[in-house]
Design a protein around this motif. Structure first.
Motif, PDB file in Angstrom:
ATOM      1  N   ILE A 145       0.856  -1.193   0.000  1.00  0.00           N
ATOM      2  CA  ILE A 145       0.000   0.000   0.000  1.00  0.00           C
ATOM      3  C   ILE A 145       0.888   1.238   0.000  1.00  0.00           C
ATOM      4  N   TRP A 146       1.811   1.320   0.978  1.00  0.00           N
ATOM      5  CA  TRP A 146       2.828   2.374   0.975  1.00  0.00           C
ATOM      6  C   TRP A 146       4.012   1.939   1.836  1.00  0.00           C
ATOM      7  N   GLN A 147       5.099   2.672   1.725  1.00  0.00           N
ATOM      8  CA  GLN A 147       6.264   2.437   2.573  1.00  0.00           C
ATOM      9  C   GLN A 147       6.917   3.763   2.896  1.00  0.00           C
ATOM     10  N   ARG A 148       7.637   3.808   4.033  1.00  0.00           N
ATOM     11  CA  ARG A 148       8.331   5.016   4.461  1.00  0.00           C
ATOM     12  C   ARG A 148       9.677   4.654   5.090  1.00  0.00           C
ATOM     13  N   THR A 149      10.670   5.526   4.842  1.00  0.00           N
ATOM     14  CA  THR A 149      11.955   5.454   5.546  1.00  0.00           C
ATOM     15  C   THR A 149      12.023   6.645   6.490  1.00  0.00           C
ATOM     16  N   LEU A 150      12.220   6.380   7.768  1.00  0.00           N
ATOM     17  CA  LEU A 150      12.248   7.421   8.798  1.00  0.00           C
ATOM     18  C   LEU A 150      13.594   7.390   9.499  1.00  0.00           C
ATOM     19  N   GLY A 151      14.159   8.567   9.752  1.00  0.00           N
ATOM     20  CA  GLY A 151      15.419   8.584  10.473  1.00  0.00           C
ATOM     21  C   GLY A 151      16.099   9.926  10.420  1.00  0.00           C
ATOM     22  N   THR A 152      17.295   9.958  10.989  1.00  0.00           N
ATOM     23  CA  THR A 152      18.144  11.145  11.007  1.00  0.00           C
ATOM     24  C   THR A 152      19.523  10.709  10.514  1.00  0.00           C
ATOM     25  N   THR A 153      20.516  11.584  10.647  1.00  0.00           N
ATOM     26  CA  THR A 153      21.877  11.214  10.268  1.00  0.00           C
ATOM     27  C   THR A 153      22.511  10.283  11.288  1.00  0.00           C
ATOM     28  N   ALA A 154      21.847  10.080  12.437  1.00  0.00           N
ATOM     29  CA  ALA A 154      22.339   9.152  13.462  1.00  0.00           C
ATOM     30  C   ALA A 154      21.820   7.737  13.175  1.00  0.00           C
ATOM     31  N   ASP A 155      22.005   6.840  14.132  1.00  0.00           N
ATOM     32  CA  ASP A 155      21.549   5.451  13.995  1.00  0.00           C
ATOM     33  C   ASP A 155      20.252   5.258  14.767  1.00  0.00           C
ATOM     34  N   GLU A 156      19.218   4.770  14.074  1.00  0.00           N
ATOM     35  CA  GLU A 156      17.939   4.455  14.707  1.00  0.00           C
ATOM     36  C   GLU A 156      17.669   2.956  14.608  1.00  0.00           C
ATOM     37  N   GLU A 157      16.992   2.427  15.615  1.00  0.00           N
ATOM     38  CA  GLU A 157      16.629   1.009  15.654  1.00  0.00           C
ATOM     39  C   GLU A 157      15.145   0.894  15.981  1.00  0.00           C
ATOM     40  N   ALA A 158      14.349   0.347  15.070  1.00  0.00           N
ATOM     41  CA  ALA A 158      12.910   0.180  15.307  1.00  0.00           C
ATOM     42  C   ALA A 158      12.674  -0.912  16.346  1.00  0.00           C
ATOM     43  N   ARG A 159      11.704  -0.690  17.222  1.00  0.00           N
ATOM     44  CA  ARG A 159      11.394  -1.679  18.260  1.00  0.00           C
ATOM     45  C   ARG A 159       9.914  -2.030  18.328  1.00  0.00           C
ATOM     46  N   SER A 160       9.013  -1.082  17.991  1.00  0.00           N
ATOM     47  CA  SER A 160       7.592  -1.342  18.162  1.00  0.00           C
ATOM     48  C   SER A 160       6.788  -0.413  17.261  1.00  0.00           C
ATOM     49  N   VAL A 161       5.625  -0.905  16.799  1.00  0.00           N
ATOM     50  CA  VAL A 161       4.724  -0.080  16.005  1.00  0.00           C
ATOM     51  C   VAL A 161       3.294  -0.397  16.416  1.00  0.00           C
ATOM     52  N   ILE A 162       2.442   0.636  16.478  1.00  0.00           N
ATOM     53  CA  ILE A 162       1.046   0.460  16.844  1.00  0.00           C
ATOM     54  C   ILE A 162       0.175   1.293  15.915  1.00  0.00           C
ATOM     55  N   GLN A 163      -1.114   0.947  15.844  1.00  0.00           N
ATOM     56  CA  GLN A 163      -2.103   1.782  15.172  1.00  0.00           C
ATOM     57  C   GLN A 163      -2.943   2.463  16.235  1.00  0.00           C
ATOM     58  N   THR A 164      -3.184   3.752  16.069  1.00  0.00           N
ATOM     59  CA  THR A 164      -3.926   4.523  17.059  1.00  0.00           C
ATOM     60  C   THR A 164      -5.415   4.529  16.725  1.00  0.00           C
ATOM     61  N   THR A 165      -6.207   5.115  17.609  1.00  0.00           N
ATOM     62  CA  THR A 165      -7.661   5.088  17.446  1.00  0.00           C
ATOM     63  C   THR A 165      -8.132   5.872  16.222  1.00  0.00           C
ATOM     64  N   ASP A 166      -7.332   6.834  15.731  1.00  0.00           N
ATOM     65  CA  ASP A 166      -7.700   7.593  14.538  1.00  0.00           C
ATOM     66  C   ASP A 166      -7.171   6.944  13.261  1.00  0.00           C
ATOM     67  N   GLU A 167      -6.705   5.673  13.365  1.00  0.00           N
ATOM     68  CA  GLU A 167      -6.186   4.869  12.260  1.00  0.00           C
ATOM     69  C   GLU A 167      -4.834   5.346  11.747  1.00  0.00           C
ATOM     70  N   GLY A 168      -4.178   6.275  12.476  1.00  0.00           N
ATOM     71  CA  GLY A 168      -2.793   6.604  12.199  1.00  0.00           C
ATOM     72  C   GLY A 168      -1.867   5.607  12.871  1.00  0.00           C
ATOM     73  N   PHE A 169      -0.574   5.912  12.890  1.00  0.00           N
ATOM     74  CA  PHE A 169       0.409   4.972  13.429  1.00  0.00           C
ATOM     75  C   PHE A 169       1.433   5.705  14.276  1.00  0.00           C
ATOM     76  N   ILE A 170       1.994   4.981  15.232  1.00  0.00           N
ATOM     77  CA  ILE A 170       3.144   5.457  15.996  1.00  0.00           C
ATOM     78  C   ILE A 170       4.206   4.371  15.928  1.00  0.00           C
ATOM     79  N   ALA A 171       5.406   4.763  15.497  1.00  0.00           N
ATOM     80  CA  ALA A 171       6.542   3.846  15.421  1.00  0.00           C
ATOM     81  C   ALA A 171       7.596   4.326  16.407  1.00  0.00           C
TER      82      ALA A 171
END
Length: 505
Positions: A145-171
């Motif tokens: 459906i879609w994809q996204r790359t999120l980050g900064t110039t530093a190192d990020e490590e994904a640990r958890s993702v949820i869908q909120t009540t308004d059908e958005g997301f928090i990663a």
């Protein structure tokens, strides 16, 4: 670290102990060291198995951007009887590790992992620098459906993702080596709308190492974050540790503003593993240091983060919590019990008999009702449990990896029935969710059958739709319905007929 050997569980359950029964077993073969991270139950009662795998090598190309050289996201969907619905990889040109998966409200999924890849192959956006979050949104059939790359110039490590009540997301996950960090490792949280557009982000932490373990959506549209913290009061951390490492709880509102934070711990080291919603607030599950190894720690909080009660359970040796399920009443308004699952490692044990898988059930105040475990007499050398989940019918899905030698792990999925567990699950005839509905809804039948007809009527008794199903959960399209009330009737081959009201908003 020692491993939980899944064959220890399989041996004893086949002997019929504790009224347990293996309903089916699925082996997904591999020729490399694959990692299984999570098993999830979809809205329609199917199973998503997710992790990271190295695909079989293909012929090299002259374009390095189109050449895979590492781990890929790997997701498999299985039916209720263990048949494969799809088996898909999503690849960048470097290592991509799938860490967390959330089932979305329309029946699809969002995959979240850590990516070391630049643009190329399935990855459509350039790296932000170092390691990034890579999010992949899929339909219920496993299509992009879609994809996204999120980050900064530093190192990020994904640990958890949820869908909120308004059908958005928090990663959420961790960030390090950033000029905006507070310590060695901090928490970073991204807020996205339902199309994946970044709305905001924030960094939380103290001057020590703080690592995210789990997030859950809250009833008011916010999020509860659980972290493993080694920081004193510093940075954004307003509460100090009791010991070497503590549980750090942060409640954010729907705009990612901190509402409250709490610190829970003992004089030793405490490691948070999971969170859950209850009828009165939240549950924290983890491990706390004991005289010999660790014990299981369970803390109940109200919605303001104030402690209601705390219980500790000793299984023996080093106890590891792998899953926590809150059992709700049939109307979902009260908590009737809590089911914990995990395994134990005992220091100084013999190699022939060294692992115990256990389940522990408590009533709503955390008082233990019963526990059971299986102890293996034989096992393969390289097998371990990675995740487990309780289904709505009282069955379990156990997911792990197994191999004759290290580096060649197969994924092994087991569906396990347990009579004692199924007896504590509230019984119902029919459920409709979501309800009120917009474009679709799901009809769940709560009793055994082989085939059923689902009929939709308007309030004058006119039949509008009819479906035939063999599944406990069936999706119904409601896009063309006008606003108002309708009646859903289910007729099964057992002769039973049940009905429930559906509201189109």
């Amino acid at each position: 670290m020692k491993k939980l050997y899944m064959s220890a569980l399989f041996l004893c359950t086949t002997m019929g102990l504790f009224a347990q029964e293996i309903l089916w077993e699925k082996i997904i073969p591999s020729s490399s060291q694959d990692f299984l991270s999570q098993v999830s139950t979809t809205i329609d009662g199917q199973y998503l198995i997710s992790g990271s795998s190295i695909q079989a090598k293909s012929e090299p190309t002259s374009n390095s951007k189109n050449q895979n050289s590492g781990y890929d996201f790997h997701i498999i969907k299985l039916s209720q009887d263990g048949k494969e619905i799809f088996n898909k990889f999503f690849s960048g040109n470097g290592h991509d590790h799938l860490i967390s998966t959330v089932v979305t409200k329309e029946g699809g999924s969002l995959l979240a992992g850590t990516s070391y890849s630049n643009k190329g192959l399935d990855k459509k956006e350039e790296s932000k620098g170092g390691a990034d979050f890579w999010l992949v949104r899929l339909s219920e059939n496993g299509d992009f459906i879609w994809q996204r790359t999120l980050g900064t110039t530093a190192d990020e490590e994904a640990r958890s993702v949820i869908q909120t009540t308004d059908e958005g997301f928090i990663a959420g996950g961790n960030i390090q080596n950033s000029p905006k960090s507070y310590g060695g490792k901090d928490l970073i949280i991204y807020q996205l709308d339902k199309e994946g557009k970044e709305m905001s982000h924030l960094i939380l932490g103290g001057r020590g190492n703080d690592e995210m373990e789990k997030m859950i959506p809250t009833k008011d549209g916010g999020v509860l974050i659980g972290a493993y913290s080694r920081s004193p009061v510093s940075g954004t951390k307003k509460t100090g540790n009791e010991g070497e490492a503590d549980y750090w709880l942060i409640k954010l509102d729907e705009n990612l503003k901190v509402e409250w934070e709490k610190n829970y711990g003992t004089k030793g080291e405490d490691h948070l593993r999971t969170l859950a919603l209850t009828s009165t607030g939240y549950l924290i599950g983890g491990e706390s240091a004991a005289k010999e190894g660790t014990d299981i720690d369970l803390i109940s909080l109200n919605e303001r983060g104030e402690e209601l009660w705390r219980k500790t359970y000793s299984i023996g040796g080093r106890d590891i919590l792998k899953g926590m399920n809150v059992i709700h009443s049939a109307d979902d308004k009260t908590t009737s019990g809590i089911l914990l699952g995990g395994y134990t490692q005992s220091d100084g044990r013999s190699e022939e008999n060294d692992e115990k898988f256990w389940m522990l059930y408590t009533e709503q105040q955390g008082n233990e009702s019963w526990r059971k475990y299986v102890k293996g007499e034989t096992r393969q050398r390289e097998e371990r449990l990675s995740d487990l989940t309780l289904n709505r019918d009282g069955t379990f899905i156990l997911a792990g990896t197994g191999a004759e030698s290290l580096g060649n792990e197969n994924w092994k999925i087991i569906k396990l029935g347990d009579k004692q567990v199924s007896e504590i699950i509230p019984q119902f005839d029919i459920k409709i969710f979501p309800n009120p509905v917009s474009d679709y809804t799901y009809i769940e039948i709560g009793h055994d059958f082989k085939a059923a007809d689902i009929l939709l009527y308007d309030m004058s008794g006119r039949e509008l739709q009819s479906l035939t199903t063999k599944s406990r959960v069936t999706k119904m399209n409601t896009q063309n319905l006008v606003q108002g009330a309708y009646l859903v009737t289910v007729k099964t081959d057992t002769g039973k007929t049940v009905s429930a009201k559906l509201i189109k908003k």
